[in-house]
Write an enzyme that holds these catalytic residues in place. Structure first.
Site, mmCIF file in Angstrom:
data_model
loop_
_atom_site.group_PDB
_atom_site.id
_atom_site.type_symbol
_atom_site.label_atom_id
_atom_site.label_comp_id
_atom_site.label_asym_id
_atom_site.label_seq_id
_atom_site.Cartn_x
_atom_site.Cartn_y
_atom_site.Cartn_z
ATOM 1 C CG ASP A 1 1.369 5.040 -0.285
ATOM 2 O OD1 ASP A 1 2.394 4.755 0.130
ATOM 3 O OD2 ASP A 1 0.704 4.192 -0.826
ATOM 4 C CG HIS B 1 -2.660 6.680 2.944
ATOM 5 N ND1 HIS B 1 -3.068 5.536 3.279
ATOM 6 C CD2 HIS B 1 -3.035 6.645 1.644
ATOM 7 C CE1 HIS B 1 -3.484 4.596 2.484
ATOM 8 N NE2 HIS B 1 -3.230 5.322 1.247
HETATM 9 ZN ZN LIG Z 1 -2.198 6.317 -2.839
#
Ligand SMILES: [Zn+2]
Length: 286
Positions: free
Chosen positions: A110, A255
């Site tokens: 992400d 992430h």
């Molecule tokens: Zn996010």
């Protein structure tokens, strides 16, 4: 750091106990106005998470309400067109795990693309033959179009993570739509293909968000394994949390943007080969 044997043993015990690691928050800092991406993806842990209790990733808990019921099949589902009348589409609950009893899991990344960290992640995935889903922040994608194309060309899936990574629950309906629609347009321009998946920042799916997601031809995806890598707890912790929590059908949240992701990258280098060696296969749900 735990040895591989210790980690696998602990994970096995957790699997036997029938628990999985879930967090109702995450995808970066709990929904602040800037989230974990921040402007230009420069937020992240530097933008400290808002105060308040957040369940630790090592606390087993049940899946969020509606986690599995009504979840669409994980694979081989035709991608819908970009936009169609709402009446034609069923509003679905987020997909939190794959319907798989085999060691099939999904890796999701992400808050990118990030010019420093995304190429490093891509190199690791290439090395291990892992296909992932990248939930991109639209304004970051617009800033780094070549990187967006590279992600797609490497066989990964592009997915929508809003334009500015806001807490969608605080926005007027029209602005929610704008956040999703602008991002879909930029990503589809890069590949010429419609998007399948959307993830709300923080995993905070409101009814308006779910309806808008459906109207734009996407389906919502959450996650079931969150090592809270965005908080930079240390490479060893990220690795251990993933290895202990993962089970057949898991959707793992990591992430590649929104701050310094060197710990995440180091953890991926460690846990991906261990999981593959343990028989796990990675898929990017369609
Ligand atoms: Zn996010």
């Amino acid at each position: 750091m735990l040895s591989r044997h210790q980690i696998m043993s602990r994970r096995l015990l957790l699997s036997v106990a029938g628990v999985t690691l879930l967090s109702a928050t995450a995808c970066g800092a709990p929904s602040t106005s800037k989230g974990d991406a921040g402007a230009g993806g420069a937020g992240g842990p530097g933008a400290a998470p808002s105060p308040g209790p957040v369940p630790p990733a090592t606390t087993p808990s049940g899946p969020p309400a509606g986690t599995r019921a009504g979840s669409p099949p994980a694979v081989n589902v035709p991608s819908p067109a970009l936009s169609s009348p709402a009446a034609e589409r069923r509003i679905s609950n987020p997909l939190y795990s794959l319907a798989s009893h085999d060691k099939l899991v999904a890796l999701t990344l992400d808050d990118g693309p990030d010019p420093t960290h995304t190429p490093a992640v891509l190199a690791i995935l290439r090395k291990h033959g892992v296909r992932a889903t990248f939930f991109l922040v639209g304004e970051n994608a617009a800033e780094h179009p070549a990187l967006v194309r590279e992600i797609a060309q490497e066989g990964h899936h592009l997915a929508n993570h809003t334009w500015t990574h806001p807490d969608l629950r605080n926005l007027p309906d029209a602005q929610v739509r704008d956040e999703l629609e602008r991002t879909s347009e930029v990503l589809q321009k890069a590949t010429g293909k419609p998007l399948t998946w959307f993830r709300a920042p923080g995993g905070d799916f409101s009814s308006v968000t779910l309806r808008t997601c459906s109207e734009l031809g996407m389906r919502p995806m959450g996650w079931s394994v969150d090592p809270r890598d965005w908080a930079r707890p240390g490479t060893s912790k990220i690795t251990t949390r993933v290895l202990e929590a993962i089970r057949p059908g898991s959707i793992v949240l990591n992430h590649d943007g929104g701050g310094d992701r060197s710990q995440t990258i180091a953890a991926l280098q460690t846990y991906l080969p261990m999981l593959i060696d343990d028989g796990y296969q990675f898929t990017a749900p369609r």
